[in-house]
Write a protein that holds these residues in place. Structure first.
Motif, PDB file in Angstrom:
ATOM      1  N   GLU A 148     -34.206 -21.686 -39.648  1.00 18.40           N
ATOM      2  CA  GLU A 148     -34.782 -22.497 -38.404  1.00 18.40           C
ATOM      3  C   GLU A 148     -34.995 -23.970 -38.761  1.00 18.40           C
ATOM      4  O   GLU A 148     -35.525 -24.316 -39.956  1.00 18.40           O
ATOM      5  N   LEU A 149     -34.716 -24.947 -37.812  1.00 16.44           N
ATOM      6  CA  LEU A 149     -34.809 -26.048 -37.760  1.00 16.44           C
ATOM      7  C   LEU A 149     -36.232 -26.660 -37.101  1.00 16.44           C
ATOM      8  O   LEU A 149     -36.495 -25.832 -36.075  1.00 16.44           O
ATOM      9  N   ASP A 150     -36.807 -27.844 -37.249  1.00 12.40           N
ATOM     10  CA  ASP A 150     -38.150 -28.017 -36.512  1.00 12.40           C
ATOM     11  C   ASP A 150     -37.367 -28.819 -35.318  1.00 12.40           C
ATOM     12  O   ASP A 150     -37.748 -30.275 -34.971  1.00 12.40           O
ATOM     13  N   ALA A 151     -36.771 -28.073 -34.324  1.00 14.69           N
ATOM     14  CA  ALA A 151     -36.507 -28.675 -32.989  1.00 14.69           C
ATOM     15  C   ALA A 151     -36.183 -27.409 -32.259  1.00 14.69           C
ATOM     16  O   ALA A 151     -35.670 -26.475 -32.563  1.00 14.69           O
ATOM     17  N   PRO A 152     -36.435 -27.651 -30.990  1.00 10.63           N
ATOM     18  CA  PRO A 152     -36.320 -26.642 -29.923  1.00 10.63           C
ATOM     19  C   PRO A 152     -34.924 -26.189 -29.671  1.00 10.63           C
ATOM     20  O   PRO A 152     -34.261 -27.131 -29.423  1.00 10.63           O
ATOM     21  N   LYS A 153     -34.492 -24.964 -29.517  1.00 10.35           N
ATOM     22  CA  LYS A 153     -33.136 -24.451 -29.025  1.00 10.35           C
ATOM     23  C   LYS A 153     -33.130 -25.060 -27.671  1.00 10.35           C
ATOM     24  O   LYS A 153     -33.905 -24.978 -26.958  1.00 10.35           O
ATOM     25  N   LYS A 154     -31.716 -25.593 -27.217  1.00  7.84           N
ATOM     26  CA  LYS A 154     -31.566 -25.811 -25.895  1.00  7.84           C
ATOM     27  C   LYS A 154     -30.230 -24.618 -25.528  1.00  7.84           C
ATOM     28  O   LYS A 154     -29.461 -24.351 -26.384  1.00  7.84           O
ATOM     29  N   VAL A 155     -30.165 -24.363 -24.325  1.00  5.66           N
ATOM     30  CA  VAL A 155     -29.162 -23.580 -23.571  1.00  5.66           C
ATOM     31  C   VAL A 155     -28.577 -24.463 -22.451  1.00  5.66           C
ATOM     32  O   VAL A 155     -29.257 -24.963 -21.660  1.00  5.66           O
ATOM     33  N   MET A 156     -27.281 -24.022 -21.819  1.00  6.67           N
ATOM     34  CA  MET A 156     -26.378 -24.509 -20.742  1.00  6.67           C
ATOM     35  C   MET A 156     -26.673 -23.467 -19.698  1.00  6.67           C
ATOM     36  O   MET A 156     -26.036 -22.087 -19.983  1.00  6.67           O
ATOM     37  N   VAL A 157     -27.379 -23.596 -18.798  1.00  7.90           N
ATOM     38  CA  VAL A 157     -27.686 -22.457 -17.728  1.00  7.90           C
ATOM     39  C   VAL A 157     -26.557 -23.034 -16.542  1.00  7.90           C
ATOM     40  O   VAL A 157     -26.848 -24.285 -15.911  1.00  7.90           O
ATOM     41  N   ILE A 158     -25.918 -22.167 -15.898  1.00  9.12           N
ATOM     42  CA  ILE A 158     -24.847 -22.268 -14.924  1.00  9.12           C
ATOM     43  C   ILE A 158     -25.689 -22.232 -13.718  1.00  9.12           C
ATOM     44  O   ILE A 158     -26.346 -21.146 -13.546  1.00  9.12           O
ATOM     45  N   LYS A 159     -25.690 -23.142 -12.939  1.00  3.44           N
ATOM     46  CA  LYS A 159     -26.244 -23.279 -11.606  1.00  3.44           C
ATOM     47  C   LYS A 159     -25.589 -22.888 -10.309  1.00  3.44           C
ATOM     48  O   LYS A 159     -25.897 -22.407  -9.223  1.00  3.44           O
ATOM     49  N   LYS A 160     -23.927 -23.110 -10.509  1.00  4.97           N
ATOM     50  CA  LYS A 160     -23.164 -22.658  -9.404  1.00  4.97           C
ATOM     51  C   LYS A 160     -21.899 -22.244  -9.911  1.00  4.97           C
ATOM     52  O   LYS A 160     -21.584 -22.673 -11.163  1.00  4.97           O
ATOM     53  N   THR A 161     -21.038 -21.529  -9.260  1.00  5.06           N
ATOM     54  CA  THR A 161     -19.863 -20.898  -9.679  1.00  5.06           C
ATOM     55  C   THR A 161     -18.694 -22.099  -9.867  1.00  5.06           C
ATOM     56  O   THR A 161     -18.525 -22.862  -8.807  1.00  5.06           O
ATOM     57  N   ILE A 162     -18.105 -22.017 -11.191  1.00  6.00           N
ATOM     58  CA  ILE A 162     -17.090 -23.003 -11.242  1.00  6.00           C
ATOM     59  C   ILE A 162     -15.701 -21.994 -11.584  1.00  6.00           C
ATOM     60  O   ILE A 162     -15.889 -21.196 -12.381  1.00  6.00           O
ATOM     61  N   GLU A 163     -14.665 -22.431 -11.065  1.00  2.00           N
ATOM     62  CA  GLU A 163     -13.583 -21.619 -11.292  1.00  2.00           C
ATOM     63  C   GLU A 163     -12.203 -22.345 -11.496  1.00  2.00           C
ATOM     64  O   GLU A 163     -12.000 -23.432 -10.730  1.00  2.00           O
ATOM     65  N   VAL A 164     -11.373 -21.854 -12.241  1.00  5.40           N
ATOM     66  CA  VAL A 164     -10.094 -22.512 -12.500  1.00  5.40           C
ATOM     67  C   VAL A 164      -9.017 -21.697 -12.296  1.00  5.40           C
ATOM     68  O   VAL A 164      -9.216 -20.529 -13.079  1.00  5.40           O
ATOM     69  N   ARG A 165      -7.908 -21.902 -11.540  1.00  6.34           N
ATOM     70  CA  ARG A 165      -6.878 -20.886 -11.509  1.00  6.34           C
ATOM     71  C   ARG A 165      -5.351 -21.573 -11.815  1.00  6.34           C
ATOM     72  O   ARG A 165      -5.175 -22.563 -11.861  1.00  6.34           O
ATOM     73  N   ASP A 166      -4.636 -20.508 -12.231  1.00  7.37           N
ATOM     74  CA  ASP A 166      -3.159 -20.827 -12.258  1.00  7.37           C
ATOM     75  C   ASP A 166      -2.517 -19.647 -11.801  1.00  7.37           C
ATOM     76  O   ASP A 166      -2.195 -18.539 -12.547  1.00  7.37           O
ATOM     77  N   GLY A 167      -1.988 -19.640 -10.484  1.00  4.94           N
ATOM     78  CA  GLY A 167      -1.351 -18.479  -9.787  1.00  4.94           C
ATOM     79  C   GLY A 167      -2.528 -17.516  -9.699  1.00  4.94           C
ATOM     80  O   GLY A 167      -3.514 -17.630  -9.204  1.00  4.94           O
ATOM     81  N   ASN A 168      -2.247 -16.259 -10.307  1.00  2.00           N
ATOM     82  CA  ASN A 168      -3.062 -15.164  -9.952  1.00  2.00           C
ATOM     83  C   ASN A 168      -3.951 -15.195 -11.371  1.00  2.00           C
ATOM     84  O   ASN A 168      -4.873 -14.396 -11.311  1.00  2.00           O
ATOM     85  N   LYS A 169      -3.807 -15.887 -12.201  1.00  2.00           N
ATOM     86  CA  LYS A 169      -4.639 -16.163 -13.346  1.00  2.00           C
ATOM     87  C   LYS A 169      -5.880 -17.136 -13.202  1.00  2.00           C
ATOM     88  O   LYS A 169      -5.701 -17.959 -12.582  1.00  2.00           O
ATOM     89  N   PHE A 170      -6.966 -16.387 -13.653  1.00  2.00           N
ATOM     90  CA  PHE A 170      -8.311 -17.461 -13.448  1.00  2.00           C
ATOM     91  C   PHE A 170      -9.271 -17.111 -14.607  1.00  2.00           C
ATOM     92  O   PHE A 170      -9.121 -16.007 -15.156  1.00  2.00           O
ATOM     93  N   VAL A 171     -10.119 -18.143 -14.533  1.00  7.15           N
ATOM     94  CA  VAL A 171     -11.287 -17.936 -15.300  1.00  7.15           C
ATOM     95  C   VAL A 171     -12.540 -18.596 -14.479  1.00  7.15           C
ATOM     96  O   VAL A 171     -12.181 -19.763 -13.974  1.00  7.15           O
ATOM     97  N   LYS A 172     -13.640 -18.112 -14.591  1.00  8.30           N
ATOM     98  CA  LYS A 172     -14.829 -18.525 -13.715  1.00  8.30           C
ATOM     99  C   LYS A 172     -16.010 -18.381 -14.533  1.00  8.30           C
ATOM    100  O   LYS A 172     -16.317 -17.462 -15.249  1.00  8.30           O
ATOM    101  N   LEU A 173     -16.899 -19.258 -14.553  1.00 11.29           N
ATOM    102  CA  LEU A 173     -18.497 -18.944 -14.392  1.00 11.29           C
ATOM    103  C   LEU A 173     -19.202 -18.919 -13.347  1.00 11.29           C
ATOM    104  O   LEU A 173     -19.151 -19.643 -12.466  1.00 11.29           O
ATOM    105  N   ILE A 174     -20.289 -18.046 -13.495  1.00 12.32           N
ATOM    106  CA  ILE A 174     -21.128 -17.748 -12.414  1.00 12.32           C
ATOM    107  C   ILE A 174     -22.622 -17.476 -12.820  1.00 12.32           C
ATOM    108  O   ILE A 174     -22.924 -16.945 -13.946  1.00 12.32           O
ATOM    109  N   PRO A 175     -23.553 -18.102 -11.890  1.00 13.81           N
ATOM    110  CA  PRO A 175     -24.804 -17.948 -12.566  1.00 13.81           C
ATOM    111  C   PRO A 175     -25.585 -16.633 -12.633  1.00 13.81           C
ATOM    112  O   PRO A 175     -25.104 -15.741 -11.779  1.00 13.81           O
ATOM    113  N   THR A 176     -26.250 -16.475 -13.774  1.00 10.57           N
ATOM    114  CA  THR A 176     -26.892 -15.288 -14.150  1.00 10.57           C
ATOM    115  C   THR A 176     -28.004 -15.509 -15.499  1.00 10.57           C
ATOM    116  O   THR A 176     -27.580 -16.543 -16.157  1.00 10.57           O
ATOM    117  N   LYS A 177     -28.811 -14.821 -15.526  1.00 12.23           N
ATOM    118  CA  LYS A 177     -29.683 -14.788 -16.720  1.00 12.23           C
ATOM    119  C   LYS A 177     -29.424 -13.827 -17.702  1.00 12.23           C
ATOM    120  O   LYS A 177     -30.173 -13.761 -18.917  1.00 12.23           O
TER     121      LYS A 177
END
Length: 294
Positions: A118-147
């Motif tokens: 452990e280090l003497d600094a608080p951990k930080k995390v990235m919280v997704i606030k809205k859906t982000i999606e990338v597509r290539d034809g029928n292929k896709f990846v996306k991030l959706i908000p959740t805890k």
């Protein structure tokens, strides 16, 4: 909750998947807020693992610049993420991380040997606030908000051995080690000669790659999981998202994703400041996020 690094340096040796040469790797502790840093000791150059430094995603995730590069970082990055490590230096004497057995379990073993500090600094995390999606034809990846982040991944290959596979992974270190870390990279026998003509996959073998023919697996020991192929794609995706510099709190959903689409997703996310928030895990926030680091 505090930022983490490793407690002591550890050293390993493995073959490079693409160049086929022995590579020495050393994992070293780093101070708080340093991130994940790759150091090419043969060139005396450091590269921080972040989307801005990605220069190629054809067969692996590659970071670098005109002076040099480090390839095939995703398996190690995936293990680092699973262990909740925020700060670490990876010292290499070649232009790629060793492939080990084609999964990330060897890197998990190295991290176990190094221990966590452990280090003497608080951990930080990235919280997704809205859906982000990338597509290539029928292929896709996306991030959706959740805890309670999950990875829901589907692959589909025109191959009798693989076919269509789906797996949903719920984040925890224990779940990762038991269900994802041992899943190996895979390739098709018909592609081997083509890749080697491009000076790629020169270190690939049945010891570090699942090799698939039209209707059979060439590895004598067979599969570690019946759906090992999609589990490895999840392993890769975790590694690619780790370039964002934080554990990501959002559902990741993919159909036929790739290193390239993952990279585009991280770039698309960072372009939109309304799409995410960096949260410091002080006591008020810890209860909402701590189980993911168990």
């Amino acid at each position: 909750m505090k930022q983490l690094t490793i407690a002591k340096p550890v050293k390993g040796v493995g073959i490079g998947l693409h160049k086929g040469e022995p590579i020495e790797i050393i994992l070293e502790p780093l101070e708080a807020n340093s991130g994940i840093v790759f150091f090419r000791k043969d060139l005396n150059i450091s590269y921080k693992a972040e989307p801005a430094n990605v220069i190629n995603t054809q067969m692996a995730t590659v970071i670098g610049d005109h002076r040099g590069y480090v390839s095939t970082i995703e398996h190690l990055m995936s293990a680092i993420n699973a262990y909740g490590i925020d700060n670490i230096r990876i010292v290499l004497n070649a232009n790629e991380a060793p492939v080990m057995d084609g999964s990330s379990i060897s890197f998990c073993i190295m991290l176990d040997e190094a221990g966590i500090k452990e280090l003497d600094a608080p951990k930080k995390v990235m919280v997704i606030k809205k859906t982000i999606e990338v597509r290539d034809g029928n292929k896709f990846v996306k991030l959706i908000p959740t805890k309670e982040p999950k990875i829901n991944y589907t692959i589909k290959f025109d191959n009798a051995v693989i076919g269509e596979q789906n797996y949903c992974f719920e984040f925890s270190k224990k779940n990762y080690i038991e269900n994802i870390a041992r899943a190996r990279t895979f390739g098709f026998l018909k592609d081997v000669e083509k890749l080697r003509a491009m000076n790629l996959a020169l270190g690939g073998s049945l010891e570090n790659t699942i090799v698939v023919d039209d209707n059979r697996i060439l590895n004598p020991e067979g599969l570690r999981f019946k759906d090992e192929f999609v589990r490895h794609k999840i392993l890769d995706a975790i590694g690619d998202l780790t370039l964002l510099g934080y554990r990501v709190f959002g559902d990741y959903i993919s159909y036929a994703g790739s290193h390239h689409l993952n990279h585009l997703l991280t770039k698309e996310l960072l372009k939109d400041e309304q799409a995410y928030e960096i949260i410091t895990l002080e006591k008020d926030y810890e209860k909402d996020y701590e189980k993911v680091f168990a």
